[in-house]
Design a protein around this motif. Structure first.
Motif, short mmCIF file in Angstrom:
data_model
loop_
_atom_site.label_atom_id
_atom_site.label_comp_id
_atom_site.label_asym_id
_atom_site.label_seq_id
_atom_site.Cartn_x
_atom_site.Cartn_y
_atom_site.Cartn_z
N ARG A 3 22.21 47.81 54.80
CA ARG A 3 21.57 48.81 53.92
C ARG A 3 21.04 48.16 52.64
O ARG A 3 19.97 48.53 52.17
CB ARG A 3 22.55 49.93 53.61
CG ARG A 3 22.85 50.78 54.83
CD ARG A 3 23.59 52.05 54.45
NE ARG A 3 24.08 52.72 55.63
CZ ARG A 3 23.33 53.39 56.50
NH1 ARG A 3 22.04 53.48 56.32
NH2 ARG A 3 23.87 53.97 57.54
N ASP A 4 21.78 47.23 52.08
CA ASP A 4 21.33 46.54 50.87
C ASP A 4 20.04 45.78 51.11
O ASP A 4 19.08 45.87 50.34
CB ASP A 4 22.41 45.57 50.35
CG ASP A 4 23.63 46.28 49.80
OD1 ASP A 4 23.54 47.50 49.51
OD2 ASP A 4 24.66 45.61 49.66
N ARG A 8 16.15 46.66 49.71
CA ARG A 8 15.37 45.67 48.94
C ARG A 8 14.00 45.42 49.57
O ARG A 8 13.02 45.22 48.87
CB ARG A 8 16.17 44.36 48.86
CG ARG A 8 15.48 43.27 48.09
CD ARG A 8 16.37 42.07 47.86
NE ARG A 8 17.09 41.58 49.01
CZ ARG A 8 16.60 40.71 49.90
NH1 ARG A 8 15.37 40.26 49.77
NH2 ARG A 8 17.33 40.31 50.91
N ARG A 73 24.02 37.36 56.32
CA ARG A 73 22.96 37.70 55.38
C ARG A 73 21.65 36.99 55.73
O ARG A 73 20.59 37.60 55.67
CB ARG A 73 23.36 37.37 53.95
CG ARG A 73 22.20 37.71 53.02
CD ARG A 73 22.44 37.93 51.63
NE ARG A 73 23.03 38.96 50.93
CZ ARG A 73 22.67 40.23 50.86
NH1 ARG A 73 21.77 40.71 51.63
NH2 ARG A 73 23.24 41.05 50.04
#
Length: 96
Positions: A3-4, A8, A73
Motif C-alpha cells: 500500500r505504501d 507513492r 521492497r
C-alpha cells in the motif's frame, strides 16, 4: 508495504483471498497478482487457471523474498513502477 509503494506511485492496491481471486480480477483487471510461493503451491492449478484468463502477471515471492524487507521492497517497487508507467494499461491495480 504494498500500500505504501502503491500510494507513492499512484497504483491501486487491493487485497483478496484465493476464494475471491477470480471475481476480483474480473472486476479490477489488475496489472499483477502478488502471491507467496507457499500459497501458490497450495493451489497452483487454480492460480494458473485464473491468470491464463486474466490480463495480469502472476508474481510469486519465495519465503526469503517475502520475509526480507529490503528484497520485498525492491521487487514491489519494480512491479509497481512498471504498472504506473505502462502506457497501454493506465493505472491498474495490484492484487496482494
Amino acid at each position: 508495504m504494498c500500500r505504501d509503494v502503491g500510494a507513492r506511485l499512484g497504483v491501486a492496491v487491493r487485497e483478496c483471498d484465493l476464494r475471491s481471486l477470480r471475481p476480483t480480477i474480473a472486476a479490477s483487471q489488475p496489472y499483477a497478482v502478488l502471491v507467496t510461493e507457499e500459497l501458490y503451491r497450495f493451489d497452483a492449478a487454480s492460480f494458473d487457471a485464473v491468470i491464463r484468463q486474466a490480463p495480469a502477471s502472476l508474481v510469486r515471492l519465495d519465503r526469503w523474498e517475502a520475509s526480507d524487507d529490503a528484497a520485498r521492497r525492491l521487487i514491489i517497487d519494480a512491479i509497481f513502477e512498471s504498472a504506473a508507467t505502462e502506457p497501454s494499461s493506465g493505472i491498474r491495480s495490484i492484487l496482494t
